[in-house]
Design a protein around this motif. Structure first.
Motif, PDB file in Angstrom:
ATOM      1  N   ILE A 100       2.939 -14.142   8.145  1.00 29.51           N
ATOM      2  CA  ILE A 100       2.101 -13.560   7.090  1.00 29.51           C
ATOM      3  C   ILE A 100       1.160 -12.516   7.691  1.00 29.51           C
ATOM      4  O   ILE A 100       1.070 -11.380   7.200  1.00 29.51           O
ATOM      5  CB  ILE A 100       1.311 -14.662   6.344  1.00 29.51           C
ATOM      6  N   THR A 101       0.491 -12.866   8.775  1.00 22.82           N
ATOM      7  CA  THR A 101      -0.433 -11.925   9.424  1.00 22.82           C
ATOM      8  C   THR A 101       0.321 -10.715   9.971  1.00 22.82           C
ATOM      9  O   THR A 101      -0.103  -9.570   9.801  1.00 22.82           O
ATOM     10  CB  THR A 101      -1.203 -12.616  10.569  1.00 22.82           C
ATOM     11  N   TRP A 102       1.444 -10.970  10.633  1.00 19.43           N
ATOM     12  CA  TRP A 102       2.254  -9.883  11.209  1.00 19.43           C
ATOM     13  C   TRP A 102       2.665  -8.894  10.118  1.00 19.43           C
ATOM     14  O   TRP A 102       2.512  -7.686  10.281  1.00 19.43           O
ATOM     15  CB  TRP A 102       3.491 -10.473  11.884  1.00 19.43           C
ATOM     16  N   ASN A 103       3.190  -9.398   9.008  1.00 19.43           N
ATOM     17  CA  ASN A 103       3.666  -8.534   7.944  1.00 19.43           C
ATOM     18  C   ASN A 103       2.528  -7.763   7.274  1.00 19.43           C
ATOM     19  O   ASN A 103       2.704  -6.611   6.875  1.00 19.43           O
ATOM     20  CB  ASN A 103       4.469  -9.323   6.910  1.00 19.43           C
ATOM     21  N   GLN A 104       1.347  -8.377   7.146  1.00 20.20           N
ATOM     22  CA  GLN A 104       0.190  -7.655   6.612  1.00 20.20           C
ATOM     23  C   GLN A 104      -0.180  -6.489   7.520  1.00 20.20           C
ATOM     24  O   GLN A 104      -0.507  -5.396   7.038  1.00 20.20           O
ATOM     25  CB  GLN A 104      -1.004  -8.595   6.444  1.00 20.20           C
ATOM     26  N   ARG A 105      -0.101  -6.698   8.798  1.00 21.92           N
ATOM     27  CA  ARG A 105      -0.423  -5.629   9.745  1.00 21.92           C
ATOM     28  C   ARG A 105       0.659  -4.556   9.750  1.00 21.92           C
ATOM     29  O   ARG A 105       0.357  -3.366   9.899  1.00 21.92           O
ATOM     30  CB  ARG A 105      -0.638  -6.207  11.147  1.00 21.92           C
ATOM     31  N   TYR A 106       1.895  -4.967   9.596  1.00 23.78           N
ATOM     32  CA  TYR A 106       2.998  -4.008   9.498  1.00 23.78           C
ATOM     33  C   TYR A 106       2.786  -3.090   8.293  1.00 23.78           C
ATOM     34  O   TYR A 106       3.047  -1.886   8.370  1.00 23.78           O
ATOM     35  CB  TYR A 106       4.329  -4.756   9.368  1.00 23.78           C
ATOM     36  N   LEU A 107       2.309  -3.629   7.198  1.00 24.20           N
ATOM     37  CA  LEU A 107       2.101  -2.853   5.968  1.00 24.20           C
ATOM     38  C   LEU A 107       0.863  -1.954   6.039  1.00 24.20           C
ATOM     39  O   LEU A 107       0.633  -1.154   5.134  1.00 24.20           O
ATOM     40  CB  LEU A 107       1.998  -3.792   4.766  1.00 24.20           C
ATOM     41  N   ASN A 108       0.056  -2.084   7.086  1.00 25.55           N
ATOM     42  CA  ASN A 108      -1.149  -1.271   7.258  1.00 25.55           C
ATOM     43  C   ASN A 108      -1.105  -0.503   8.581  1.00 25.55           C
ATOM     44  O   ASN A 108      -1.926  -0.751   9.478  1.00 25.55           O
ATOM     45  CB  ASN A 108      -2.399  -2.160   7.211  1.00 25.55           C
ATOM     46  N   TYR A 123      -3.517  -0.827  11.968  1.00 22.07           N
ATOM     47  CA  TYR A 123      -2.957  -1.558  13.116  1.00 22.07           C
ATOM     48  C   TYR A 123      -1.915  -0.686  13.815  1.00 22.07           C
ATOM     49  O   TYR A 123      -1.258   0.150  13.189  1.00 22.07           O
ATOM     50  CB  TYR A 123      -2.326  -2.880  12.660  1.00 22.07           C
ATOM     51  N   TYR A 154       3.640  -3.358  15.607  1.00 21.44           N
ATOM     52  CA  TYR A 154       4.161  -3.951  14.368  1.00 21.44           C
ATOM     53  C   TYR A 154       5.222  -3.018  13.783  1.00 21.44           C
ATOM     54  O   TYR A 154       5.043  -2.417  12.737  1.00 21.44           O
ATOM     55  CB  TYR A 154       3.021  -4.184  13.375  1.00 21.44           C
ATOM     56  N   MET A 197       9.008  -5.448   9.759  1.00 22.65           N
ATOM     57  CA  MET A 197       8.589  -6.574   8.936  1.00 22.65           C
ATOM     58  C   MET A 197       9.507  -7.754   9.275  1.00 22.65           C
ATOM     59  O   MET A 197      10.688  -7.564   9.564  1.00 22.65           O
ATOM     60  CB  MET A 197       8.706  -6.236   7.447  1.00 22.65           C
TER      61      MET A 197
END
Length: 143
Positions: A81-89, A93, A98, A101
């Motif tokens: 969840i954290t990894w994917n949130q950072r990938y989307l930003n 980040y 990242y 996804m």
């Protein structure tokens, strides 16, 4: 006689230099192979190319069987969840860290090996890139 000793000495040095120069020293540095995480029955594959991960997995990570699968799944869900949130930003980040996804669905049983390697990749990445993916773990956790 003195001239003969000098010639013999020069000839010996010449032979040594010639033999050292003709030795073919191969560069024995091995390229690290990517870690492949796959489950043929689910028809998916994850390839981790991050340099150093294989060494981490073979020398620092706890051995397979140390954690149970439900523990690994719980950690992986939180970290994905954290990894994917950072990938989307990517503006906030590092997009070089990242890059992808992770499609990790909690209703799918990926098996022990997949969860074990994914869990250890998250530990490795947190250590290598000095990041904290959260999920209730201390920032400097090694394994």
């Amino acid at each position: 006689m003195k001239l003969l000793k000098q010639l013999l000495f020069i000839f010996t040095i010449g032979i040594l230099l010639w033999s050292c120069g003709s030795t073919n020293l191969n560069n024995t540095t091995e390229k690290e192979e990517p870690v492949v995480i796959a489950n043929d029955s689910l028809e998916y594959e994850i390839i981790i190319i991050d340099p150093g991960f294989t060494a981490f997995l073979n020398s620092i990570a706890q051995p397979e069987g140390f954690y149970n699968q439900s523990y690994l799944e719980a950690r992986n869900r939180a970290w994905v969840i954290t990894w994917n949130q950072r990938y989307l930003n990517p503006n906030q980040y590092n997009a070089n860290i990242y890059e992808n996804m992770i499609d990790y669905q909690q209703n799918i049983d990926y098996g022990y090996e997949v969860n074990y390697k994914l869990f250890n990749y998250f530990l490795f990445a947190q250590q290598k890139y000095k990041m904290d993916l959260g999920g209730g773990f201390r920032a400097n956790r090694i394994n």
